[in-house]
Design an enzyme around this catalytic site. Sequence first.
Site, PDB file in Angstrom:
ATOM      1  N   HIS A 184      -8.360 -10.163  -1.859  1.00 46.44           N
ATOM      2  CA  HIS A 184      -8.370 -10.083  -0.388  1.00 46.44           C
ATOM      3  C   HIS A 184      -9.636 -10.807   0.055  1.00 46.44           C
ATOM      4  O   HIS A 184     -10.729 -10.288  -0.121  1.00 46.44           O
ATOM      5  CB  HIS A 184      -8.379  -8.605   0.020  1.00 46.44           C
ATOM      6  CG  HIS A 184      -8.689  -8.336   1.472  1.00 46.44           C
ATOM      7  ND1 HIS A 184      -7.890  -7.545   2.250  1.00 46.44           N
ATOM      8  CD2 HIS A 184      -9.711  -8.721   2.276  1.00 46.44           C
ATOM      9  CE1 HIS A 184      -8.399  -7.465   3.469  1.00 46.44           C
ATOM     10  NE2 HIS A 184      -9.515  -8.162   3.521  1.00 46.44           N
ATOM     11  N   HIS A 232       0.865  -1.189   0.000  1.00 50.04           N
ATOM     12  CA  HIS A 232       0.000   0.000   0.000  1.00 50.04           C
ATOM     13  C   HIS A 232       0.896   1.232   0.000  1.00 50.04           C
ATOM     14  O   HIS A 232       1.698   1.417   0.906  1.00 50.04           O
ATOM     15  CB  HIS A 232      -0.923  -0.014   1.220  1.00 50.04           C
ATOM     16  CG  HIS A 232      -1.888  -1.152   1.203  1.00 50.04           C
ATOM     17  ND1 HIS A 232      -3.130  -1.064   0.622  1.00 50.04           N
ATOM     18  CD2 HIS A 232      -1.764  -2.427   1.655  1.00 50.04           C
ATOM     19  CE1 HIS A 232      -3.747  -2.245   0.737  1.00 50.04           C
ATOM     20  NE2 HIS A 232      -2.944  -3.083   1.351  1.00 50.04           N
ATOM     21  N   LEU A 233       0.752   2.041  -1.035  1.00 51.05           N
ATOM     22  CA  LEU A 233       1.628   3.196  -1.195  1.00 51.05           C
ATOM     23  C   LEU A 233       1.000   4.464  -0.617  1.00 51.05           C
ATOM     24  O   LEU A 233       1.692   5.461  -0.420  1.00 51.05           O
ATOM     25  CB  LEU A 233       1.947   3.418  -2.676  1.00 51.05           C
ATOM     26  CG  LEU A 233       2.346   2.162  -3.469  1.00 51.05           C
ATOM     27  CD1 LEU A 233       2.587   2.519  -4.936  1.00 51.05           C
ATOM     28  CD2 LEU A 233       3.585   1.513  -2.876  1.00 51.05           C
ATOM     29  N   ARG A 234      -0.306   4.438  -0.381  1.00 50.87           N
ATOM     30  CA  ARG A 234      -1.070   5.508   0.293  1.00 50.87           C
ATOM     31  C   ARG A 234      -1.225   6.801  -0.509  1.00 50.87           C
ATOM     32  O   ARG A 234      -2.076   7.618  -0.181  1.00 50.87           O
ATOM     33  CB  ARG A 234      -0.472   5.851   1.667  1.00 50.87           C
ATOM     34  CG  ARG A 234      -0.422   4.659   2.616  1.00 50.87           C
ATOM     35  CD  ARG A 234      -1.796   4.227   3.085  1.00 50.87           C
ATOM     36  NE  ARG A 234      -1.712   3.136   4.037  1.00 50.87           N
ATOM     37  CZ  ARG A 234      -2.461   2.038   3.990  1.00 50.87           C
ATOM     38  NH1 ARG A 234      -3.369   1.890   3.036  1.00 50.87           N
ATOM     39  NH2 ARG A 234      -2.329   1.103   4.888  1.00 50.87           N
ATOM     40  N   GLY A 258      -3.071  -3.155   9.941  1.00 54.40           N
ATOM     41  CA  GLY A 258      -1.934  -3.219   9.030  1.00 54.40           C
ATOM     42  C   GLY A 258      -0.604  -2.822   9.634  1.00 54.40           C
ATOM     43  O   GLY A 258      -0.533  -2.057  10.598  1.00 54.40           O
ATOM     44  N   HIS A 302      -2.513 -12.794   1.129  1.00 54.27           N
ATOM     45  CA  HIS A 302      -2.247 -13.010   2.564  1.00 54.27           C
ATOM     46  C   HIS A 302      -3.084 -14.106   3.230  1.00 54.27           C
ATOM     47  O   HIS A 302      -3.881 -13.844   4.125  1.00 54.27           O
ATOM     48  CB  HIS A 302      -2.383 -11.706   3.346  1.00 54.27           C
ATOM     49  CG  HIS A 302      -3.539 -10.819   2.954  1.00 54.27           C
ATOM     50  ND1 HIS A 302      -4.839 -11.280   2.841  1.00 54.27           N
ATOM     51  CD2 HIS A 302      -3.577  -9.493   2.654  1.00 54.27           C
ATOM     52  CE1 HIS A 302      -5.616 -10.275   2.503  1.00 54.27           C
ATOM     53  NE2 HIS A 302      -4.884  -9.201   2.376  1.00 54.27           N
ATOM     54  N   ASP A 309       2.178  -7.234   2.211  1.00 55.32           N
ATOM     55  CA  ASP A 309       1.017  -6.412   2.552  1.00 55.32           C
ATOM     56  C   ASP A 309       1.463  -5.173   3.328  1.00 55.32           C
ATOM     57  O   ASP A 309       0.831  -4.770   4.310  1.00 55.32           O
ATOM     58  CB  ASP A 309      -0.018  -7.222   3.351  1.00 55.32           C
ATOM     59  CG  ASP A 309      -1.343  -6.470   3.482  1.00 55.32           C
ATOM     60  OD1 ASP A 309      -1.520  -5.433   2.802  1.00 55.32           O
ATOM     61  OD2 ASP A 309      -2.198  -6.924   4.261  1.00 55.32           O
TER      62      ASP A 309
END
Lengths: 301, 431
Positions: free
Chosen positions: B182, B65-67, B327, B235, B308
Amino acid sequence: MGIEGLNAPSLRLILDRAHAHADDIQTGSVEPTLAGRFICSLFLEDSTRTRLSFETAARRLGAEIIRFDASTSSLSKGESLLDTAQTLIAGGAECLVMRHASSGAPAHLNAGLVRTGHAVPIVNAGDGMHEHPTQALLDVYTLERRLGTVEGKTVAIIGDINRSRVARSLTIALGTLGAHVRHVGPRAFVREGLGVPVFNDPIEGTRGADAVCFLRIQTERTGRAAYLPNTAFRALYSGSREGLIPENAIIMHPGPVNRGVELDAKTLEDPRCVVLDQVANGVPVRMAVLERALLDEWGEA
Amino acid sequence: MNTRTLITGAHVVDPSNNRDAILDVLIDGDTIAQIAPVVEAPPGTNTIDASGLVLAPAFVEIHAHLREPGGEASETIASACHAAAKGGYAHVFGMPNTTPVCDSPMGVRYVIDRAREASPVHIHPIASVTAGMSGERLTDFHALLEAGAGALSDDGLPVADAGVMRLALRCAADLGCVILDHCEDMSLTGDGVMHDGPHAHRLGLPGIPRSSEAVIALRDGLLALETGGRLHVCHVSTIDTVEAIRWLKSRGAPVTAEVSPHHLTLTEARVGDYDTHAKMKPPLCEERDRVALIEALEDGTLDCIATDHAPHAPGLKAQLFDRAPFGIIGLETAFSVCHTAFVETGRWTLGQLIAWMTHKPSEVVGQRWGRLDIGAPADLVLLDASERFTLTQGHLGSKSVNCPWLGEDLVGRPVATIVGGRVAYGEGAFA
């Protein structure tokens, strides 16, 4: 902050002190051991009896107790719990009595206060679905008043145990003091694996018990549709079911009672029912707990 | 780096090419020119002695997740690239649950362009399966793939409607792309915040039942079997999901699966007394689950390791357990954590671990990365496999520090990451 972690001598000390306070209240000879001390009650979740009971206990011991009102405070402006607590402590609070909707909130706040060097004793007045230590203590105390001791006695806790902080604390306290605890309820409300016998059949679960402790159906915490309609629950798991409460068993409920669901008016008036005693007994128990938090000379075992 | 660089004396571990020996590696510009026991350096070559280090293909991350855009307080594309480079990664797939959701070709291009400005590390945006990740209307898969999307996923807010998922897998089959799934039934998760077991009960926290993951993995796996669409289960966390995947694969379903370093090494016990650094989705489960995950990776039921990587700014993770976001970060620590737990203990060879972090994840997304092929881009990592260190914030590259291994003693660490012949991260002779 929790019953978990307290050994039998520690519990004994609190309970003995509570018994002594009750006698002193009877004779009007309570010693103001907390005169001049300043306590703040921080209730971030609704409560009637617990808050009143703590306030009465504090005043009986001569302490000043200030009620922090979450709805009119800066918390509603988004001030953090830690900031609020630090403000109260800066204002002189020597002890916080705290109720919060999140499990672990007192430990979380304590960690924050320790980190910032402002730690004061925190008394847990109920955190989420985790613990309600003073309720467990007053329940044990009430049992002792009626039964003499809880050691070797059988207590059936019946109802929504999974989501009950009262059940969690009471189960640990009774276990530590040598009582036999049973969990009784429908499958959605009780679970195996906690080291306590589980009964889905309520008649079997309460058979031979010295006390039956009913729990409130936590409609405010289940969030989703109730598992059993109240009519079904009443028919199967309530005190009004024929044969559910053994003849000589004490009837308990931490309150507030959903009248007509867990207990009906007739059962509440039964001489075996100690629901109002439980409320009254909250005061001497919480006096002992506040002393434990604030007095240096409290003889910790 | 110079036009030509010769790295000498390193222990080259390149599982897909069966290399596991002391070899010299010559990089010419952006490609691998030669790998041999002794390479004669042409004049003008910059030579670096890498004796004592392991040289492997740079790692491939298919789940991060790069946000950015929208969550820059927790991570930016640039900081995620830095974290990736410190962790030894050359390729990173970024999930689309940003604000706005990456559901348009413009959104895909934005991420690619930002990444190109920031770092040599290759960022591959994953586009959402449904518009706005609302679970209703499919996005334009073809246009998104054309724009550069590496895969499709509604990670974090999975497609609830089986009919929509079936349609998505049909599209994926037509276009030859993979859907990263997911697997979580939100109606079963409810208000759960950790694994539904005795530990959750002790803490008074609402639990997430193990069925929440397995029912969707099985449902979507059956849809993949029926449609022929490529499904990748993200995951995996429970023995139930492992068994479901094992059965799906035995039926010939086009299904692959990944497992995270934290699910391989930690259990619900790590939550301790409300440690939010052990709060993630899917939740850490029980020891029997952890053991099943390790065995499933070893027997091929699970295909690869993915972290993740999920950065959350310190203030967010400092909240009460039930309010803190799910997370943890993982790019910087994946190799060290797995190396310490499984290679250092002798359970895995270094080659196994490297395979699960390089060409195997690459194959999941249909690429030939993660191999030291002659003429291929010079994407490689240098590892000090014997370094013993205590993990501190200084080892992290992310903007966030939500890492459960801070303060732990680990063995083995990436010391340089070279991507397309450029040093993305380097210490010592590679600085």
